[in-house]
Scaffold this active site. Structure first.
Site, PDB file in Angstrom:
ATOM      1  CD1 TRP A 356       1.113  -0.451   3.268  1.00 52.54           C
ATOM      2  CD2 TRP A 356      -0.945   0.801   3.361  1.00 52.54           C
ATOM      3  NE1 TRP A 356       1.660   0.200   4.079  1.00 52.54           N
ATOM      4  CE2 TRP A 356       0.152   0.665   4.916  1.00 52.54           C
ATOM      5  CE3 TRP A 356      -1.863   1.802   4.074  1.00 52.54           C
ATOM      6  CZ2 TRP A 356       0.388   1.147   6.105  1.00 52.54           C
ATOM      7  CZ3 TRP A 356      -2.205   1.939   5.335  1.00 52.54           C
ATOM      8  CH2 TRP A 356      -1.163   1.929   6.469  1.00 52.54           C
ATOM      9  CG  ASP A 357       5.243   0.944   1.520  1.00 52.56           C
ATOM     10  OD1 ASP A 357       5.577   1.258   2.652  1.00 52.56           O
ATOM     11  OD2 ASP A 357       4.575  -0.124   1.125  1.00 52.56           O
ATOM     12  CD  GLU A 495       2.913  -6.470   8.298  1.00 52.81           C
ATOM     13  OE1 GLU A 495       3.579  -7.111   8.556  1.00 52.81           O
ATOM     14  OE2 GLU A 495       2.176  -5.868   7.398  1.00 52.81           O
ATOM     15  CE  LYS A 613       6.553  -3.748  11.582  1.00 56.38           C
ATOM     16  NZ  LYS A 613       5.830  -5.283  10.855  1.00 56.38           N
ATOM     17  CD  GLN A 614       2.444   0.685  10.382  1.00 56.11           C
ATOM     18  OE1 GLN A 614       3.323   0.551   9.954  1.00 56.11           O
ATOM     19  NE2 GLN A 614       1.732   0.732   9.690  1.00 56.11           N
TER      20      GLN A 614
END
Length: 799
Positions: A356-357, A495, A613-614
């Site tokens: 998706w970057d 994730e 993680k984020q």
């Protein structure tokens, strides 16, 4: 460490064998078609060995192999970008001495410099070899003027009359081995290798992949300007080695050049021998200086689309470096080639697959190089039918895009990930990241806002947004007990949470970011139909087979989605997140291995803890303007004022491990409307993700393009306050106090604007070549900025 100076160069002044792999990725060259790691040519001339300090990767964008691999007892059919034969092996020896290697000589000088303006990488070395002083100047390029061309040039300064041995290697026996933990999925990919060569230094290679329709031809030409050498060739273990001897001329200057041409698939004649001949035919005859000049001119044309400058040389260099890698990945040569946006560039990180970057790159591309943004959107549009098929198979409407994509549009997420700490395989459920569809819709909308292209809205943009909206409307299920629509069994961008502790099935319920972006997409779908003319709207509805009652259902879902809260005050990560165990603080701040690996090695899981993680929720604040986000929440019946936003952000900031490269750039953007000082701190850390992290082993697999693109996006969209809206360009600058003066140029609906931020004001000047005024909206009002006119906008501050 890379130096800081006013020139747009990335410079290393010493050789560090332990940092070589990271530098190979940092200083890699590309043109949107070819990508070449900055591995030292002399490292490729010795027999192949398992050298963990160097990796000579060479790639063709989007050229994936889909051969089946046996992984953890499963037959896995997954696409991976192919490491091409290494054509750049080159070294020198004096008399009968040893071949040059920087690890085996006394380096008296070492300097490696990447010229960001021209796309040229230079290396200068001085050393003693066989008792003689040698100076080596290396220059290399991947041509931005010719898509299938790369070049290498060595200029040696030696004592006149000295006998020199030269060795060149074309290595066709390469494997995909750039990421150790991925070796079960990787390995040998090239098949049916064949070589041609002559005594004049020209050679060619052909190969095929598992699918024999996928063909490769590569030609290499050795040149020694001013001298005609005879090259003796031998082949061993699929390596073509060419050697020659000569005496150093009276000038003491000896030059060696390599030109490399790469062809694939339909570019190759059907017969392998003819393909090798065609590759040789395309080798350029121009002087090396001309090849470098034409490539540099193409780079300079590209840079005109950004015109980025800053009074702070380090900020300018970092941002220029990030834009450089962005343009090496998607360039004018990418257009029409059906290429996506891999998060590590065209290298082996994440197998070169597409996630998706581009979400982080689209606001920048759409306002500086809209033709490149359109190329990326075309990649998604070409796979829309496949996404529709995936949705139908799942019993849903619309389009269900895969989390990981490559050539075919099928889901490419590997089923297993190896934990290098425990040696065990971990199931990978991240294919459940359905939010990828909203990212595609967001990108499509950004391109329309930037171009106001009605044909685009009635075509690819409209189709993509509406079919993603249909997917959300069908996956959302109404819960009568809550009188709300729920989206269950998904995974958010974080994730580290794949499911509930001890649950039999993966997936989470009501991920806040997923539900917010689903609501945003459903709103945009209705807006698309409202904006189109009646004829265009009817045509779009007919092509999509849209039922008359669907838009009304979209509105019901968009206004009825459930969002989880903690104590009714702040947005939670997902339903049940606040019921997980609080993590030890040392997990968040201490020096430790990667957390998911560490916990699995202890037979534990991140799923059990309140850590991320984020932070998904912060991603919504990063992506959607605060005013728009508040409107969505109000329509959903969830009041969310500035105080609620502060509490929400503080809650999640206290639980982030920042083990995603995207985390700090997302924090910088999310905090820009709340706490500028904290935003600036995160922004500076994000700028250093690759360049400032010598110990970052992740960079070895390829630079972090999402974070790099995000740094440009935060500067433009959050700090300069540039927002694309239907009624024009909105400019609400809110820079941190420590942001140095900065300027850039952007394109909005075929009109160019020049922006300069300094001394608490943003000055906007419409280019005199514009053909129409630009509608601007700012805090003091609105204005049609005519060609050649300027406007000064005072910046607001956030305490």
């Amino acid at each position: 460490m890379a130096e800081s100076n006013s020139a747009p160069h990335i410079v290393f002044e010493h050789y560090d064998r332990d940092d070589e792999r990271r530098r190979e990725a940092l200083l890699a060259l590309g043109n949107g078609v070819l990508s070449w790691r900055a591995s030292a040519p002399e490292g490729s001339v010795k027999p192949r060995a398992d050298d963990s300090k160097h990796y000579a990767g060479f790639y063709r964008a989007g050229w994936y192999d889909e051969a089946t691999r046996e992984v953890n007892g499963d037959s896995v059919h997954m696409a991976a970008l192919v490491n091409l034969p290494d054509p750049f092996g080159l070294s020198v020896a004096l008399e009968d001495g040893n071949w040059f290697s920087p690890d085996e000589v006394d380096l008296q000088r070492y300097r490696q410099a990447l010229n960001l303006n021209d796309g040229v990488l230079e290396r200068q070395l001085s050393f003693e070899l066989a008792g003689h002083r040698v100076e080596l100047l290396e220059r290399r390029l991947v041509s931005m003027a010719t898509p299938n061309l790369a070049g290498l040039r060595w200029e040696l300064h030696l004592p006149p009359g000295l006998v020199v041995r030269l060795r060149s290697v074309l290595d066709g026996g390469v494997c995909n081995a750039g990421v150790e933990r991925n070796r079960a999925y990787e390995g040998r990919r090239l098949q049916h290798l064949a070589f041609d060569h002559d005594g004049n230094g020209t050679a060619a290679l052909s190969a095929r992949l598992h699918d024999h329709r996928q063909r490769l031809a590569m030609a290499v030409q050795l040149r020694t300007p001013g001298r005609q050498l005879q090259w003796r060739s031998t082949t061993h273990e699929q390596r073509l080695v060419q050697e020659a001897r000569c005496a150093v001329p009276d000038s003491g200057r000896l030059i060696m050049e390599k030109r490399v041409v790469v062809l694939i698939d339909e570019e190759c004649p059907v017969a392998d021998k003819d393909a090798r001949l065609e590759a040789r035919r395309q080798l350029p005859c121009d002087e090396y200086e001309h090849l470098e000049q034409t490539s540099a001119e193409a780079w300079r044309t590209l840079w005109q689309g950004l015109a980025l400058a800053s009074d702070d040389p380090e900020l300018r260099r970092n941002l220029h470096f990030h834009a450089f890698h962005l343009l090496q990945t998607v360039s004018p040569h990418s257009i029409g080639r059906d290429l996506g946006f891999p998060p590590r560039g065209w290298m082996e990180g994440y197998y070169g697959q597409v996630f998706w970057d581009e979400l982080f790159a689209f606001p920048v591309l759409a306002t500086h190089w809209p033709e490149l943004a359109r190329s990326l959107l075309d990649y998604r549009y070409a796979r829309l039918d496949k996404a529709r098929e995936r949705a139908r198979r799942a019993g849903l409407r619309g389009a269900m895009f895969p989390w990981r994509s490559a050539r075919t549009g099928k889901e490419e997420t590997p089923p297993w990930q190896l934990n290098p700490m425990s040696g065990r395989w971990m199931a990978d459920h991240t294919r459940l990241q359905r939010h990828i569809g909203s990212a595609v819709a967001y990108d499509a909308w950004q391109l329309y806002l930037a171009t106001a292209d009605e044909a685009l809205l009635a075509g690819p943009v409209g189709e993509l947004i509406i079919d993603v909206a249909r997917f959300w409307a069908s996956i959302a299920q109404f819960d009568a007990s809550r009188q709300r629509y729920l989206i269950c069994g998904v995974i958010g961008p974080d994730e580290y949470h794949n499911g509930y502790p001890d649950a039999a099935e993966p997936g989470l319920n009501n991920n806040t970011y997923t539900n917010l972006m689903a609501a945003w997409t459903l709103d945009r779908a209705r807006q698309v139909l409202a904006l189109l003319s009646e004829a265009d709207a009817n045509g779009l509805c007919q092509r999509l087979g849209l039922a008359p009652d669907e838009p009304e259902h979209w509105q019901a879902v968009a206004e009825g989605l459930y969002l989880p809260f903690v104590d009714d005050l702040l947005l939670s990560q997902f339903e049940g997140f606040d019921q997980l165990e609080p993590p030890p603080q040392e997990w968040l701040h201490g020096d430790r291995p990667r957390l998911d690996w560490m916990l699995e090695a202890r037979h534990d899981s991140c799923d059990r803890y309140q850590l991320t993680k984020q932070a998904d929720v912060l991603m919504a604040y990063y992506l959607v303007p605060q005013q728009t986000l508040q409107q969505i929440l109000r329509r959903l019946g969830y009041p969310h004022d500035a105080a609620s936003a502060r509490r929400t952000l503080a809650y999640h900031l206290a639980r982030i491990t920042h083990e995603s490269s995207l985390s700090k750039v997302v924090c910088a953007g999310a905090l820009a409307d709340i706490d500028l000082e904290a935003s600036w701190s995160y922004y500076q850390q994000a700028l250093a993700t690759d360049l400032g992290s010598p110990g970052n082993r992740g960079t070895q697999e390829g630079v972090h393009l999402g974070a790099m693109s995000g740094s440009l996006d935060v500067l433009q969209r959050h700090y300069l306050g540039v927002r694309l809206e239907l009624d024009g360009l909105h400019l609400f600058p809110s820079p941190p106090a420590s942001l140095p003066p900065v300027s850039l140029s952007l394109l909005f609906r075929q009109s160019r604007l020049h922006l300069r931020l300094a001394h608490g004001a943003l000055v906007v000047r419409a280019d005199s070549g514009n053909v129409a005024p630009v509608p601007l909206h700012y805090a003091e009002g609105k204005r049609q900025l005519a060609p050649g006119e300027s406007l000064e906008i005072r910046c607001r501050s956030t305490s």
